[in-house]
Design a protein around this motif. Sequence first.
Motif, PDB file in Angstrom:
ATOM      1  N   ILE A 271       1.877  25.543  26.145  1.00  0.00           N
ATOM      2  CA  ILE A 271       1.914  26.696  25.230  1.00  0.00           C
ATOM      3  C   ILE A 271       0.502  27.184  24.944  1.00  0.00           C
ATOM      4  CG2 ILE A 271       2.534  27.469  22.904  1.00  0.00           C
ATOM      5  CD1 ILE A 271       4.892  27.124  24.784  1.00  0.00           C
ATOM      6  N   ALA A 272      -0.451  26.262  24.790  1.00  0.00           N
ATOM      7  CA  ALA A 272      -1.844  26.668  24.550  1.00  0.00           C
ATOM      8  C   ALA A 272      -2.368  27.500  25.714  1.00  0.00           C
ATOM      9  CB  ALA A 272      -2.718  25.434  24.332  1.00  0.00           C
ATOM     10  N   THR A 273      -1.927  27.172  26.934  1.00  0.00           N
ATOM     11  CA  THR A 273      -2.346  27.950  28.106  1.00  0.00           C
ATOM     12  C   THR A 273      -1.775  29.365  28.049  1.00  0.00           C
ATOM     13  OG1 THR A 273      -2.438  25.921  29.433  1.00  0.00           O
ATOM     14  CG2 THR A 273      -2.363  28.016  30.621  1.00  0.00           C
TER      15      THR A 273
ATOM     16  N   GLY B  40      -3.324  19.487  22.458  1.00  0.00           N
ATOM     17  CA  GLY B  40      -3.653  19.640  23.869  1.00  0.00           C
ATOM     18  C   GLY B  40      -4.384  20.931  24.175  1.00  0.00           C
ATOM     19  N   PHE B  41      -5.447  20.829  24.969  1.00  0.00           N
ATOM     20  CA  PHE B  41      -6.207  21.998  25.385  1.00  0.00           C
ATOM     21  C   PHE B  41      -5.399  22.875  26.332  1.00  0.00           C
ATOM     22  CE2 PHE B  41     -10.058  19.284  24.577  1.00  0.00           C
ATOM     23  CZ  PHE B  41     -10.640  20.116  23.634  1.00  0.00           C
ATOM     24  N   PRO B  42      -5.718  24.171  26.378  1.00  0.00           N
ATOM     25  CA  PRO B  42      -5.168  24.985  27.459  1.00  0.00           C
ATOM     26  C   PRO B  42      -5.730  24.488  28.796  1.00  0.00           C
ATOM     27  CG  PRO B  42      -6.823  26.219  26.214  1.00  0.00           C
ATOM     28  CD  PRO B  42      -6.576  24.950  25.471  1.00  0.00           C
ATOM     29  N   LYS B  43      -5.033  24.789  29.868  1.00  0.00           N
ATOM     30  CA  LYS B  43      -5.513  24.366  31.185  1.00  0.00           C
ATOM     31  C   LYS B  43      -6.744  25.195  31.561  1.00  0.00           C
ATOM     32  CE  LYS B  43      -0.845  22.992  32.498  1.00  0.00           C
ATOM     33  NZ  LYS B  43       0.351  23.301  33.313  1.00  0.00           N
ATOM     34  N   PHE B  44      -7.833  24.473  31.765  1.00  0.00           N
ATOM     35  CA  PHE B  44      -9.107  25.175  31.931  1.00  0.00           C
ATOM     36  C   PHE B  44      -9.178  25.964  33.232  1.00  0.00           C
ATOM     37  CE2 PHE B  44     -10.149  22.095  28.679  1.00  0.00           C
ATOM     38  CZ  PHE B  44     -10.920  22.853  27.803  1.00  0.00           C
ATOM     39  N   ASP B  45      -8.367  25.592  34.240  1.00  0.00           N
ATOM     40  CA  ASP B  45      -8.387  26.366  35.481  1.00  0.00           C
ATOM     41  C   ASP B  45      -7.731  27.735  35.325  1.00  0.00           C
ATOM     42  OD1 ASP B  45      -5.791  25.506  35.253  1.00  0.00           O
ATOM     43  OD2 ASP B  45      -5.622  24.736  37.303  1.00  0.00           O
ATOM     44  N   LYS B  46      -7.088  27.948  34.165  1.00  0.00           N
ATOM     45  CA  LYS B  46      -6.481  29.252  33.886  1.00  0.00           C
ATOM     46  C   LYS B  46      -7.435  30.176  33.125  1.00  0.00           C
ATOM     47  CE  LYS B  46      -2.519  28.004  35.645  1.00  0.00           C
ATOM     48  NZ  LYS B  46      -2.031  28.596  36.915  1.00  0.00           N
ATOM     49  N   ILE B  47      -8.574  29.645  32.745  1.00  0.00           N
ATOM     50  CA  ILE B  47      -9.548  30.446  31.996  1.00  0.00           C
ATOM     51  C   ILE B  47     -10.509  31.100  32.974  1.00  0.00           C
ATOM     52  CG2 ILE B  47     -11.386  30.383  30.271  1.00  0.00           C
ATOM     53  CD1 ILE B  47     -10.019  27.920  29.066  1.00  0.00           C
ATOM     54  N   LYS B  48     -10.571  32.399  32.917  1.00  0.00           N
ATOM     55  CA  LYS B  48     -11.471  33.136  33.801  1.00  0.00           C
ATOM     56  C   LYS B  48     -12.759  33.471  33.060  1.00  0.00           C
ATOM     57  CE  LYS B  48      -7.631  35.216  36.360  1.00  0.00           C
ATOM     58  NZ  LYS B  48      -6.951  36.483  36.731  1.00  0.00           N
TER      59      LYS B  48
END
Length: 327
Positions: free
Chosen positions: A221-223, A240-248
């Motif tokens: 959900i954070a993602t 939980g952190f958002p998935k960092f590979d989804k951060i541009k």
Amino acid sequence: MKALVIQEPKSISGLRIIEKKIPEPQKGEIRIKVQAAGLNPSDFQYALFNEVANEERVLGIDVCGVVDKIGNDVNNINVGDRVYYLRSLDNIHGGFAEYAITPANLVSILPKEIPSHIAGVVPGAGFTAYQAIMQKLRPVPGKTILIHGGAGGVGSFAIQFAKFAGLTVISSCLSKDVDYVRSLGADKVIDFTTNDVHEETMKYTNQRGVDYILSTIGSDIATKDLDVLAIGGEIAVTAGFPKFDKIKFYEKGLSIHELALGLALTSGDSQAEKNIKKIGDEVAELIANNKIKPPKITKIKLEEVPMYLEKLKNGEITGKVVAEVYN
């Protein structure tokens, strides 16, 4: 004394009340005659993941009571003081017992206006919400925030802190809790069982997105939350952190804040410990002055704690649950 301990590992039903010796405070510690102890997810999580039976450890991180005895080198607290505090997970003397032990530097004196059953549900959820909204996000009045799980403990407090800070609040909850979440001050309440929270959030903000998010559900959900952050937006996460590979990079200029109150209590960092006490003092003042109201509270007996921890795990609780130990 009566105390709730882990007699069978990896099981909520393995929590049982036994008779234990009343603990003694050591240097820098105080003993509390417990009046009320709130229930939190960390309690059932510890019971479920603990690998061995442990009759020495008493669970319960939200504690309110009267100081019954003080150890050496305690100068800021007196016997008879009414206090509340967030118990460190390193401390085996939790709140689900007739007596508890804590370092004296972590407690806050309770104003007389705050009943024990209210103080007993504040630390875990209230301190987390306060740190998220007031210390991490440090919101600018007039901006917008999405708070997930508005009917839960953290959400119930976070909505109120956000309104106190002058924000427009969007929150999600079950259909049965819509009126309750609205009563806390939320401007837009979304039933997540029948609506897409992120789509509704974008509609409400005219496709701009929100300035702040308190994400309390998990990494997935954070993602998704990243998509509804406005330019320069900030997200505080508790689960939980958002998935960092989804951060541009260079897309939104976003900021991510981690909430870790428990770490502050186990780190040995004196400044972090002082901040926990500071939060306790400030939240108590807000409640005493009717700036923040308590969430919906269900009162139970100590013997009922395992049953209500199961309900909490299953998402059946609106607001908070408190075990009343002593009147």
